[in-house]
Write a protein that holds these residues in place. Structure first.
Motif, short mmCIF file in Angstrom:
data_model
loop_
_atom_site.label_atom_id
_atom_site.label_comp_id
_atom_site.label_asym_id
_atom_site.label_seq_id
_atom_site.Cartn_x
_atom_site.Cartn_y
_atom_site.Cartn_z
N LEU A 153 12.77 5.64 4.72
CA LEU A 153 12.89 5.04 3.38
C LEU A 153 12.10 5.92 2.42
CD1 LEU A 153 12.01 1.36 4.38
CD2 LEU A 153 14.30 2.30 4.03
N ARG A 154 12.69 6.21 1.26
CA ARG A 154 12.00 7.08 0.30
C ARG A 154 12.10 6.46 -1.09
NH1 ARG A 154 10.80 12.25 1.19
NH2 ARG A 154 12.22 12.59 2.94
N LYS A 160 14.38 -1.13 -4.28
CA LYS A 160 15.65 -0.79 -3.65
C LYS A 160 15.49 -0.13 -2.29
CE LYS A 160 18.02 -0.23 -8.10
NZ LYS A 160 16.82 -0.92 -8.69
N SER A 161 14.31 0.42 -2.00
CA SER A 161 14.19 1.22 -0.78
C SER A 161 13.58 0.36 0.33
CB SER A 161 13.33 2.46 -1.06
OG SER A 161 13.47 3.33 0.01
N PHE A 162 14.47 -0.30 1.08
CA PHE A 162 13.96 -1.18 2.14
C PHE A 162 14.98 -1.25 3.27
CE2 PHE A 162 16.96 -4.54 1.46
CZ PHE A 162 17.25 -4.52 0.11
N VAL A 163 14.53 -1.72 4.41
CA VAL A 163 15.44 -2.00 5.52
C VAL A 163 15.05 -3.36 6.10
CG1 VAL A 163 13.98 -0.87 7.28
CG2 VAL A 163 16.44 -1.05 7.65
N ASP A 164 16.05 -4.10 6.54
CA ASP A 164 15.81 -5.41 7.18
C ASP A 164 16.11 -5.30 8.66
OD1 ASP A 164 17.02 -6.58 4.17
OD2 ASP A 164 15.09 -7.25 4.98
N LEU A 165 15.11 -5.62 9.47
CA LEU A 165 15.28 -5.57 10.93
C LEU A 165 15.25 -7.00 11.47
CD1 LEU A 165 12.94 -2.60 11.95
CD2 LEU A 165 15.30 -2.54 11.15
N VAL A 215 10.93 -4.00 5.74
CA VAL A 215 9.98 -2.92 5.47
C VAL A 215 10.46 -2.21 4.20
CG1 VAL A 215 8.88 -0.80 6.31
CG2 VAL A 215 9.53 -2.62 7.94
N ALA A 216 9.56 -2.02 3.24
CA ALA A 216 9.97 -1.39 1.97
C ALA A 216 8.92 -0.37 1.54
CB ALA A 216 10.12 -2.46 0.89
N ILE A 217 9.39 0.64 0.83
CA ILE A 217 8.47 1.52 0.12
C ILE A 217 8.73 1.24 -1.36
CG2 ILE A 217 10.02 3.58 0.03
CD1 ILE A 217 6.41 4.05 0.92
N THR A 218 7.67 0.82 -2.06
CA THR A 218 7.89 0.35 -3.43
C THR A 218 7.93 1.54 -4.40
OG1 THR A 218 5.54 0.21 -4.00
CG2 THR A 218 6.53 -1.71 -2.87
#
Ligand code: TA6
Length: 288
Positions: free
Chosen positions: A12-13, A100-105, A127-130
């Motif tokens: 994630l960036r 916008k930069s996140f993933v759902d596990l 998990v997100a990078i803000t």
């Protein structure tokens, strides 16, 4: 995404270049980097990236049990399981969107897991990078079956530091803690800041929601903000324990410090259908 030993990792960036990397193995954050690409989390040079070993570093998730007192293996099984990407999660609370930069596990128990721990749950991890480059993690754990269950949980956070001898932690003063080195007896923190001269393995109880870790040499200050996680684990194995750990370099204890948002002293109990949310946000405070 990329594969390491056939296990998918997601990068994630944020627009400025800050990044975090998550492995589907254990739902584990493996990396959190600044806009300039500096790594802020510690990973052992001897980490074993091969199931069923837990990976020594990043942020393993200790669930449904923290520690080794209980029916399960040390720190439970979540950090050794394969999670899946959940493309269509139930909507999160608006202030958990984290840009916008996140993933759902998603982790659900296998038949084997249910034999070990007979409780059907859904563990959803975002998990997100803000935009500011903070690392945000939101855990939602729902009880799916027909009887209540209790769990303890910790985000086992390996911070990368320059030298353990020149680190201090603030936000834990005056708190009671359970000392894992002294049969988990309860003590009260006397210092007005926490510094390190030997092995530390404690669970601070009912801490405030902001903990600061000052790394003197790098002039970095980590800020740990948490919600729903009343306790804080502080752990450094120091020299003797480090030498005894196959997946940690003998001298590497000097470059790591675990400061974990957790819920341990009072396990969380969920009734059927109930959901618990725990939030952790790591940020880097510009050196003053
Ligand atoms: O941080 C608390 C602790 O339980 C320590 O006692 C130490 O065992 C550490 O976790 C690491 O546990 P692990 O199972 O990852 O080696």
């Amino acid at each position: 995404t990329r594969d390491r030993n056939g296990i998918e990792e997601i990068l994630l960036r944020n627009p400025r270049g800050a990044s975090t990397r998550v492995s589907l193995y254990g739902g584990q954050v493996l990396s959190w980097r600044t806009d300039q690409g500096e790594e802020l989390l510690f990973t052992s040079s001897k980490a074993i990236f091969k199931p069923p070993n837990p990976v020594r570093g990043g942020i393993p998730i200790c669930f449904p049990q923290f520690g080794n007192r209980g029916a399960l293996e040390q720190h439970g099984f979540a950090r050794k399981k394969l999670w899946v990407v959940d493309g269509n999660p139930p909507p999160l609370h608006p202030n958990d969107s984290y840009g916008k930069s996140f993933v759902d596990l998603l982790l659900k128990p296998s038949e084997d897991d249910l034999k070990m721990w007979p409780h059907s749950f859904e563990f959803r991890l975002r998990v997100a990078i803000t935009a500011e480059g903070n690392l945000a993690m939101v855990s939602r754990i729902r009880n799916i079956n027909c009887k209540p269950f209790s769990f303890s949980i910790a985000y086992h956070t390996y911070l990368s530091i320059s030298d353990i001898n020149e680190v201090r932690v603030e936000g834990l003063e005056t708190l009671d803690y359970l000392d894992n080195l002294l049969r988990r007896e309860r003590f009260t923190e006397q210092g007005d800041t926490l510094t390190f001269e030997s092995e530390v393995d404690r669970v601070y109880l009912s801490s405030s929601d902001v903990i600061s870790v000052f790394d003197h040499q790098s002039k970095r200050t980590f800020q740990i903000r948490k919600k729903g996680l009343p306790d804080v684990v502080v752990w450094n194995p120091w020299e003797k324990k480090a030498k005894a750990m196959a997946d940690l370099g003998d001298e590497e204890y000097k470059q790591m410090l675990c400061v974990d948002g957790a819920a341990i002293e009072k396990p969380i109990t969920l009734k059927p259908g109930e959901e618990w949310t725990g939030r952790l946000e790591l940020s880097l405070i510009p050196s003053s």
